[in-house]
Design a protein around this motif. Structure first.
Motif, PDB file in Angstrom:
ATOM      1  N   ALA A 281       4.879  24.999 -20.713  1.00 30.30           N
ATOM      2  CA  ALA A 281       5.837  23.894 -20.663  1.00 30.30           C
ATOM      3  C   ALA A 281       5.121  22.550 -20.603  1.00 30.30           C
ATOM      4  O   ALA A 281       5.534  21.573 -21.255  1.00 30.30           O
ATOM      5  N   ASN A 282       4.051  22.492 -19.839  1.00 30.10           N
ATOM      6  CA  ASN A 282       3.281  21.245 -19.753  1.00 30.10           C
ATOM      7  C   ASN A 282       2.610  20.917 -21.085  1.00 30.10           C
ATOM      8  O   ASN A 282       2.532  19.744 -21.485  1.00 30.10           O
ATOM      9  N   ALA A 283       2.135  21.938 -21.782  1.00 25.13           N
ATOM     10  CA  ALA A 283       1.528  21.714 -23.097  1.00 25.13           C
ATOM     11  C   ALA A 283       2.573  21.265 -24.114  1.00 25.13           C
ATOM     12  O   ALA A 283       2.290  20.422 -24.975  1.00 25.13           O
ATOM     13  N   VAL A 284       3.764  21.829 -24.035  1.00 22.96           N
ATOM     14  CA  VAL A 284       4.837  21.412 -24.953  1.00 22.96           C
ATOM     15  C   VAL A 284       5.186  19.945 -24.716  1.00 22.96           C
ATOM     16  O   VAL A 284       5.394  19.180 -25.676  1.00 22.96           O
ATOM     17  N   TYR A 285       5.236  19.541 -23.458  1.00 20.01           N
ATOM     18  CA  TYR A 285       5.480  18.129 -23.188  1.00 20.01           C
ATOM     19  C   TYR A 285       4.355  17.272 -23.761  1.00 20.01           C
ATOM     20  O   TYR A 285       4.596  16.229 -24.391  1.00 20.01           O
ATOM     21  N   HIS A 286       3.122  17.692 -23.561  1.00 20.13           N
ATOM     22  CA  HIS A 286       1.990  16.918 -24.065  1.00 20.13           C
ATOM     23  C   HIS A 286       2.033  16.802 -25.586  1.00 20.13           C
ATOM     24  O   HIS A 286       1.668  15.765 -26.163  1.00 20.13           O
ATOM     25  N   ALA A 287       2.524  17.841 -26.245  1.00 17.46           N
ATOM     26  CA  ALA A 287       2.604  17.819 -27.707  1.00 17.46           C
ATOM     27  C   ALA A 287       3.741  16.947 -28.200  1.00 17.46           C
ATOM     28  O   ALA A 287       3.613  16.250 -29.220  1.00 17.46           O
ATOM     29  N   THR A 288       4.872  16.972 -27.505  1.00 12.88           N
ATOM     30  CA  THR A 288       6.105  16.383 -28.053  1.00 12.88           C
ATOM     31  C   THR A 288       6.641  15.184 -27.295  1.00 12.88           C
ATOM     32  O   THR A 288       7.444  14.418 -27.828  1.00 12.88           O
ATOM     33  N   GLY A 289       6.245  15.045 -26.026  1.00 12.56           N
ATOM     34  CA  GLY A 289       6.844  14.016 -25.191  1.00 12.56           C
ATOM     35  C   GLY A 289       8.211  14.403 -24.661  1.00 12.56           C
ATOM     36  O   GLY A 289       8.876  13.587 -24.012  1.00 12.56           O
ATOM     37  N   LYS A 290       8.634  15.627 -24.897  1.00 10.94           N
ATOM     38  CA  LYS A 290       9.929  16.113 -24.401  1.00 10.94           C
ATOM     39  C   LYS A 290       9.697  17.118 -23.280  1.00 10.94           C
ATOM     40  O   LYS A 290       9.012  18.115 -23.475  1.00 10.94           O
ATOM     41  N   ARG A 291      10.291  16.846 -22.135  1.00 10.95           N
ATOM     42  CA  ARG A 291      10.126  17.722 -20.985  1.00 10.95           C
ATOM     43  C   ARG A 291      11.296  18.708 -20.928  1.00 10.95           C
ATOM     44  O   ARG A 291      12.441  18.309 -20.736  1.00 10.95           O
ATOM     45  N   VAL A 292      10.997  19.965 -21.108  1.00 17.25           N
ATOM     46  CA  VAL A 292      12.007  21.022 -21.014  1.00 17.25           C
ATOM     47  C   VAL A 292      11.881  21.658 -19.643  1.00 17.25           C
ATOM     48  O   VAL A 292      10.851  22.251 -19.317  1.00 17.25           O
ATOM     49  N   ARG A 293      12.934  21.527 -18.867  1.00 23.43           N
ATOM     50  CA  ARG A 293      12.923  22.050 -17.497  1.00 23.43           C
ATOM     51  C   ARG A 293      13.781  23.303 -17.353  1.00 23.43           C
ATOM     52  O   ARG A 293      13.961  23.801 -16.239  1.00 23.43           O
ATOM     53  N   ASP A 294      14.312  23.785 -18.451  1.00 21.78           N
ATOM     54  CA  ASP A 294      15.204  24.946 -18.442  1.00 21.78           C
ATOM     55  C   ASP A 294      14.610  26.024 -19.349  1.00 21.78           C
ATOM     56  O   ASP A 294      14.537  25.849 -20.564  1.00 21.78           O
ATOM     57  N   LEU A 295      14.159  27.122 -18.750  1.00 25.61           N
ATOM     58  CA  LEU A 295      13.565  28.196 -19.552  1.00 25.61           C
ATOM     59  C   LEU A 295      14.640  29.065 -20.182  1.00 25.61           C
ATOM     60  O   LEU A 295      15.733  29.215 -19.628  1.00 25.61           O
ATOM     61  N   PRO A 296      14.320  29.679 -21.343  1.00 26.77           N
ATOM     62  CA  PRO A 296      13.087  29.545 -22.119  1.00 26.77           C
ATOM     63  C   PRO A 296      13.088  28.279 -22.964  1.00 26.77           C
ATOM     64  O   PRO A 296      14.139  27.679 -23.218  1.00 26.77           O
ATOM     65  N   ILE A 297      11.912  27.866 -23.419  1.00 24.33           N
ATOM     66  CA  ILE A 297      11.768  26.681 -24.270  1.00 24.33           C
ATOM     67  C   ILE A 297      12.010  27.123 -25.713  1.00 24.33           C
ATOM     68  O   ILE A 297      11.174  27.798 -26.318  1.00 24.33           O
ATOM     69  N   THR A 298      13.142  26.790 -26.242  1.00 22.50           N
ATOM     70  CA  THR A 298      13.526  27.188 -27.593  1.00 22.50           C
ATOM     71  C   THR A 298      13.635  25.959 -28.494  1.00 22.50           C
ATOM     72  O   THR A 298      13.691  24.827 -28.016  1.00 22.50           O
ATOM     73  N   ALA A 299      13.654  26.215 -29.794  1.00 26.53           N
ATOM     74  CA  ALA A 299      13.596  25.119 -30.769  1.00 26.53           C
ATOM     75  C   ALA A 299      14.738  24.129 -30.579  1.00 26.53           C
ATOM     76  O   ALA A 299      14.556  22.917 -30.756  1.00 26.53           O
TER      77      ALA A 299
END
Length: 741
Positions: free
Chosen positions: A719-737
């Motif tokens: 989740a932290n890497a996804v934020y670093h890649a996109t600037g979008k913080r997903v706080r609700d799993l799972p992280i889907t498209a």
């Protein structure tokens, strides 16, 4: 002097049960052939709450091959549970054993059909017609959490904890964050579904059960049926995956025993994949609020972690998400709370790293958000707040190399190449993100027993009533026994999975290796001492009259250390002394070490993700994990366990979710086609490193369990890497498209 043999413990020995598994010789619980076997199929409720007002079994009962249709109207009435005695668990209320007409969740067993073939039983089960009087059900988590309940107190795990004034420290903090993270219900999907074969012989019951706890099943079934535990034998030599769901005794086990007694022949009750959703537990959904306050240099002043997880009206289960928060980082003040939202669902249960897996997701994402707010490197923030002793218990660590995990992990991963700005690393239309998190899990241990026997032919048999869930228990116990005895590993056999063997604890909580290995070592050491005593007292032995500490047992031979040319094989010694096997039984149990030190394992997880800028799809090309887990008993199986945990963490982050129809409280993706778990194509390179070092306090071997730490921290790192890649913080799993575009 002879050279000391190289220990086999810790070496990457191939699995001793590997050939049996790949050739099909290993029999799992549903595969034992018994004469006159009958087959049972569950009929499940289709409403979440209400009463059964009619069951039409006439058509099913008249069908070919049908032996029994058992409902609450004709099921044997079970005795009222007796109050638990000293050191006994209270009666298990989560079992649905056809004792009344009440329905408390969708999927609850309401009938059992038994026939001469599986096909006949399945066909007849579809003909059982049930009419209900539905009642209002509680299926809205958001509504239920508005009236939360405090969990029942548990030893060493209070529902609430506090140190210092967390509210005041938060108000004084230079930087604050206040975030909410949610995780969904997740279902276990071991390759082997739950299965039980029940067979009566007079008043004695034998169960072939897919379980992580043969002794626990024995006690629970005996208690439910009102018979003595000595009348129940539970056998389970192989488990096709458990991950927590097979740690408890569920309704189908007792129902199989009830049906077998009714029809007078063995009954096999193997759950279908769809039956695995509801009556055998799941990881509960959670909502976790994290409030962190820090000084400008990153020092934590206040940590507040409030968790609500769902439970059932049938019985309580608490997902202890705050456990890692209470001990992982130093802070001036801390407060944690656990609350329950009660729903008309089946009882939740343990799933790999219960509490620590979802709890580390929330905590480690919150740390990442704090690092961003502070404009601080996430690794540096964690180093700044590394706890030099357990802040919850105010005890020193038994051993801790977390700082080295961060260092080695960052180096192996190439963390220095990370640029801080989100979205700043990319290749064409692919956004690249780096993320990391801390992993941790407590080191648990319980009393365990083992026996060892040196046979007249020079082979050794070691036994303990423990389990192998695919974790490598057969192999590591063989290695430990071989070293303790001084025997060639190829002549040592380890057997497990039977209540007729010395008792061992449940294989859960990452404690099998830490609990059973010391018992095996003690039994092997005791039988070796008996062998040496036999030799030194035998006038014909080359070591006759030698002091015990001058006798070496090496590769099954006895010799004097001071005169290594004076030796003989153990088989010759035993034959000369009557040919009876040399045997010993031993028990190993923890002492008061938990009063002196805090026992935990640690790790650092680093992840690279690739996110398609247009489609929002996430790929994980590589993960690096570095762990401090004490002494590994087998490098190969240990690596496999940690890698498997990492894969599951990836599934938790990106794919796993039990999709519910909340109108009726039933899972709609109750199969492996729609319940998405990672497959080979989803997994990139996984680099696992285990730091050398034995824990001097956990046991004589210095080994802590590793079955669960591998999943912790992985979801957060992704989740932290996804934020670093996109600037979008997903706080609700799972992280889907859909959450990224």
């Amino acid at each position: 002097m002879t050279p000391t043999p190289t220990p086999v413990t810790g070496q990457p020995l191939d699995r001793t049960d590997g050939v049996a598994k790949v050739t099909g010789a290993a029999r799992f619980s549903s595969e034992h052939p018994l004469a006159r076997m009958a087959y049972a199929v569950l009929v499940q409720s289709t409403i979440p709450k209400g009463k059964i007002i009619a069951i039409d079994t006439a058509q099913a009962s008249a069908m070919r091959g049908v032996l029994l249709v058992m409902t609450h109207r004709n099921a044997p009435k079970l005795p009222a549970p007796k109050p638990p005695g000293k050191d006994e668990q209270p009666p298990n209320p989560k079992l649905s054993l056809l004792q009344n007409d009440e329905v408390q969740y969708n999927g609850q067993p309401v009938a059992v059909v038994v026939a001469d073939t599986l096909e006949h039983a399945q066909d007849a089960a579809r003909r059982v017609k049930v009419r209900y009087a539905p009642q209002p059900a509680v299926l809205d988590f958001q509504a239920a959490k508005r009236a939360p309940r405090t969990p029942k107190p548990q030893p060493d795990r209070p529902s609430d904890t506090a140190r210092g004034d967390a509210e005041a420290e938060l108000a004084r903090a230079a930087t604050r964050i206040d975030t909410v993270y949610t995780t969904p219900m997740e279902n276990h999907n071991p390759m082997e579904p739950h299965a039980t074969i029940a067979a009566w012989d007079g008043g004695s019951l034998t169960l072939h059960d897919a379980t992580q706890n043969v002794s626990g099943v024995r006690k629970a079934v005996a208690r439910s049926l009102g018979i003595a535990p000595e009348q129940v034998r539970v056998i389970c030599p192989f488990v096709g995956g458990g991950f927590g769901c097979k740690g408890s005794t569920w309704s189908h086990v007792v129902l199989a025993a009830m049906a077998a007694r009714q029809v007078g022949r063995p009954v096999k009750l193997a759950l279908e994949r769809t039956h695995m959703y509801g009556p055998v537990g799941a990881r509960p959904m959670t909502e976790q609020r994290l409030r962190l306050g820090a000084q400008r240099d990153g020092g934590l002043q206040s940590v507040m972690h409030d968790t609500i997880s769902h439970t059932s009206f049938v019985d309580d289960f608490t997902e202890p998400c705050t456990s890692p928060t209470r001990m992982l980082y130093a802070s001036t003040a801390l407060r944690t709370t656990q609350r329950l939202a009660t729903l008309n669902l089946g009882v939740p249960t343990y799933m790999r790293a219960p509490g620590e897996a979802p709890g580390s997701f929330a905590l480690e994402c919150a740390l990442d958000e704090l690092a961003i707010a502070l404009q601080m490197d996430p690794v540096a923030l964690r180093l700044r707040n590394d706890a030099e002793r357990d802040p919850e218990k105010d005890l020193p660590w038994s051993s801790k190399a977390l700082r080295e995990c961060y260092r080695v992990g960052a180096e192996r991963f190439g963390w220095a190449r990370r640029t801080a700005q989100p979205g700043s690393m990319r290749e064409g239309r692919t956004l690249i993100g780096y993320g990391m998190a801390t992993a941790t899990y407590p080191a648990n241990r319980m009393p365990a027993k083992a026996s060892a026997m040196i046979r007249p032919d020079g082979t050794v048999l070691v036994r303990s009533g423990t389990h192998d869930l695919g974790t490598g228990t057969y192999t590591i116990m063989t290695q430990v026994a071989a070293d303790a005895l001084g025997w060639p590993v190829g002549k040592v056999t380890f057997e497990l999975g039977d209540t007729a063997m010395p008792q061992a604890p449940v294989s859960g909580g990452s404690m099998t290796a830490a609990s059973v290995a010391p018992a095996v070592q003690a039994a092997a050491t005791a039988v070796r001492a008996k062998l040496v005593a036999l030799a030194t007292g035998d006038a014909m032995s080359p070591v006759h009259g030698a002091a015990a500490d001058d006798v070496l047992v090496e590769n099954g031979w006895l010799l004097r250390k001071s005169q290594p040319d004076r030796r003989e094989p153990a088989a010759a010694l035993i034959a000369r002394n009557g040919g009876a096997p040399v045997t010993a039984d031993s028990e190993a149990k923890p002492g008061d070490e938990k009063k002196q030190v805090s026992l935990h394992s640690f790790g650092a997880v680093f992840v690279e993700v690739h996110v398609d800028a247009d489609l929002g799809t996430v790929r994980v090309p590589r993960i690096v994990g570095v762990y401090d887990v004490g002494r590994l008993l087998n490098r190969k199986t240990g690596h496999s366990q940690l890698m498997g945990g990492i894969v599951w963490g990836l599934g938790m982050a990106l794919t796993e979710k039990t999709e519910m129809d909340w109108r009726v409280g039933r899972a709609v993706n109750a199969n492996l086609a729609d319940y998405h778990v990672p497959v080979n194509a989803d997994i990139g390179a996984i680099d696992v490193t285990v730091l050398d070092g034995a824990d001097p306090h956990i046991n004589a071997l210095g080994a802590r369990g590793i079955g669960e730490i591998g999943i912790t921290g992985v979801a957060a790192a992704i989740a932290n890497a996804v934020y670093h890649a996109t600037g979008k913080r997903v706080r609700d799993l799972p992280i889907t498209a859909d959450k990224l575009i």
